[in-house]
Design an enzyme around this catalytic site. Structure first.
Site, mmCIF file in Angstrom:
data_model
loop_
_atom_site.group_PDB
_atom_site.id
_atom_site.type_symbol
_atom_site.label_atom_id
_atom_site.label_comp_id
_atom_site.label_asym_id
_atom_site.label_seq_id
_atom_site.Cartn_x
_atom_site.Cartn_y
_atom_site.Cartn_z
ATOM 1 N N ASP A 90 -1.950 -8.519 0.011
ATOM 2 C CA ASP A 90 -3.393 -8.496 0.305
ATOM 3 C C ASP A 90 -3.717 -8.164 1.757
ATOM 4 O O ASP A 90 -3.141 -8.755 2.689
ATOM 5 C CB ASP A 90 -4.027 -9.840 -0.084
ATOM 6 C CG ASP A 90 -4.136 -9.957 -1.602
ATOM 7 O OD1 ASP A 90 -4.281 -8.923 -2.276
ATOM 8 O OD2 ASP A 90 -4.058 -11.098 -2.113
ATOM 9 N N ARG A 101 -11.206 -15.871 -5.807
ATOM 10 C CA ARG A 101 -10.130 -15.622 -4.845
ATOM 11 C C ARG A 101 -10.543 -16.020 -3.429
ATOM 12 O O ARG A 101 -11.614 -15.646 -2.960
ATOM 13 C CB ARG A 101 -9.779 -14.135 -4.872
ATOM 14 C CG ARG A 101 -8.495 -13.796 -4.158
ATOM 15 C CD ARG A 101 -8.280 -12.291 -4.138
ATOM 16 N NE ARG A 101 -8.617 -11.779 -2.827
ATOM 17 C CZ ARG A 101 -8.047 -10.734 -2.255
ATOM 18 N NH1 ARG A 101 -7.101 -10.068 -2.886
ATOM 19 N NH2 ARG A 101 -8.411 -10.334 -1.067
ATOM 20 N N HIS A 132 0.980 -4.577 -4.242
ATOM 21 C CA HIS A 132 0.436 -4.627 -2.875
ATOM 22 C C HIS A 132 0.580 -6.026 -2.308
ATOM 23 O O HIS A 132 0.902 -6.986 -3.017
ATOM 24 C CB HIS A 132 -1.039 -4.212 -2.863
ATOM 25 C CG HIS A 132 -1.949 -5.180 -3.585
ATOM 26 N ND1 HIS A 132 -1.961 -5.305 -4.960
ATOM 27 C CD2 HIS A 132 -2.850 -6.072 -3.117
ATOM 28 C CE1 HIS A 132 -2.837 -6.233 -5.307
ATOM 29 N NE2 HIS A 132 -3.392 -6.723 -4.204
HETATM 30 C C1 SIN Z 1 -5.616 -9.513 -6.228
HETATM 31 O O1 SIN Z 1 -4.904 -8.560 -5.986
HETATM 32 O O2 SIN Z 1 -6.026 -10.241 -5.344
HETATM 33 C C2 SIN Z 1 -6.010 -9.853 -7.661
HETATM 34 C C3 SIN Z 1 -4.830 -10.263 -8.456
HETATM 35 C C4 SIN Z 1 -5.189 -10.582 -9.880
HETATM 36 O O3 SIN Z 1 -6.323 -10.345 -10.303
HETATM 37 O O4 SIN Z 1 -4.324 -11.069 -10.596
#
Ligand code: SIN
Length: 291
Positions: A111, A281, A109
């Site tokens: 984000d 994040r 995906h």
């Molecule tokens: C995400 O899709 O933002 C998380 C990616 C990850 O945990 O490596």
């Protein structure tokens, strides 16, 4: 486009991860502010490599937020509960007790591509990682576009794709299921809204075109049904994530990775049952995609 050349970048050391995507940058300590010149060099490396990795960064959320703001405003974080003291930070976590549970980010995906202006970049900082597994894969959407036939490129150049958050965050809860998890996912009717983006977008910093679809949020082509769209989207999703377009980041505590959602898809591996994985994040706000 960045006015710098490789030779001008004397404050950072850049080592490519593969011949097609990603680089590690060293010579940087993110516990303090960075000069404008260093940020310019990082931007240059980011435009060249689309995924950049900084190792051994012993930072707190405040440091990560300061770093994020060097590249723009914070993005908007919907459908997932953020950290109580840091509304700009999502704690991406799968606890060792969550056996057989779907992980957050565990499908290819880009984000929040369902937003009107999806985030330009995501920044992820590893706090706790399993002894093995839990890597993140990245795929280069410039290459995905460049390697299509001229006929397919011409067709896609004129098309728009409807993106929606409904698969993971809609009320039918298809992607995550109902397992109890450490992260709080919010499933709501609002996630069923659809937003049209060009199937191909041009990235201002490079002037290059990138394929902008992904299997989680890109639902159908504009003015077409899901069933009509499915064979083309399936082909494009398979094509876009071919091994030769990818790189893989192996996390260590303190690794910070920043990726460009406009020209990269990513996929978090879920191969570490019995171990905990916890990362912070943030996102950098982006523009409305344009061709
Ligand atoms: C995400 O899709 O933002 C998380 C990616 C990850 O945990 O490596």
């Amino acid at each position: 486009m960045s006015g710098l050349t490789e030779q001008d970048c004397s404050h950072i050391n850049v080592t490519p991860l593969t011949g097609v995507l990603g680089a590690e940058i060293d010579g940087i300590d993110l516990t303090s502010g960075l000069s404008d010149r260093v940020v310019e060099e990082i931007e240059h490396a980011f435009a060249q490599h689309s995924v950049i990795v900084f190792r051994n960064q012993n930072i707190q959320p405040e440091d990560q937020k300061r770093f994020t703001r060097m590249f723009g405003e914070f993005g908007v974080e919907p459908y997932v509960k953020t950290m109580p003291d840091h509304p700009e930070v999502i704690e991406v976590v799968k606890d060792k007790s969550e056996i057989g549970v779907k992980n957050f980010g565990g499908n290819w995906h880009s984000d929040w591509s369902f937003q009107e202006a999806p985030p330009r970049a995501t920044i992820l900082h590893a706090k706790e990682v399993p002894p093995y597994g839990g890597d993140t894969l990245f795929a280069n959407m410039y290459m995905a576009y460049d390697t299509l036939s001229s006929g397919m490129r011409r067709m896609l150049d004129g098309m728009r794709v409807m993106h929606s958050a409904r698969r993971p965050y809609g009320i039918d809860n298809k992607l995550f299921g109902t397992a109890k998890r450490s992260m709080t996912i919010i499933n709501t009717e609002e996630a069923h809204a659809e937003y049209a983006h060009p199937a191909v977008r041009t990235i201002p910093q490079t002037g290059r075109k990138a394929l902008f679809i992904n299997p989680v949020y890109a639902i159908r082509f504009e003015d077409m049904t899901e069933r009509e769209s499915r064979p083309i989207l399936d082909f494009l999703n398979d094509h876009a994530t071919r091994d030769e377009f990818t790189c893989r980041v192996r996390w260590q505590p303190g690794t910070l990775t920043m990726w460009d959602n406009r020209c990269v898809q990513h996929n978090a591996m879920n191969d570490y049952d019995g171990f905990s994985r916890r990362l912070h994040r943030t996102t950098v706000a982006g523009d409305r995609p344009s061709i």
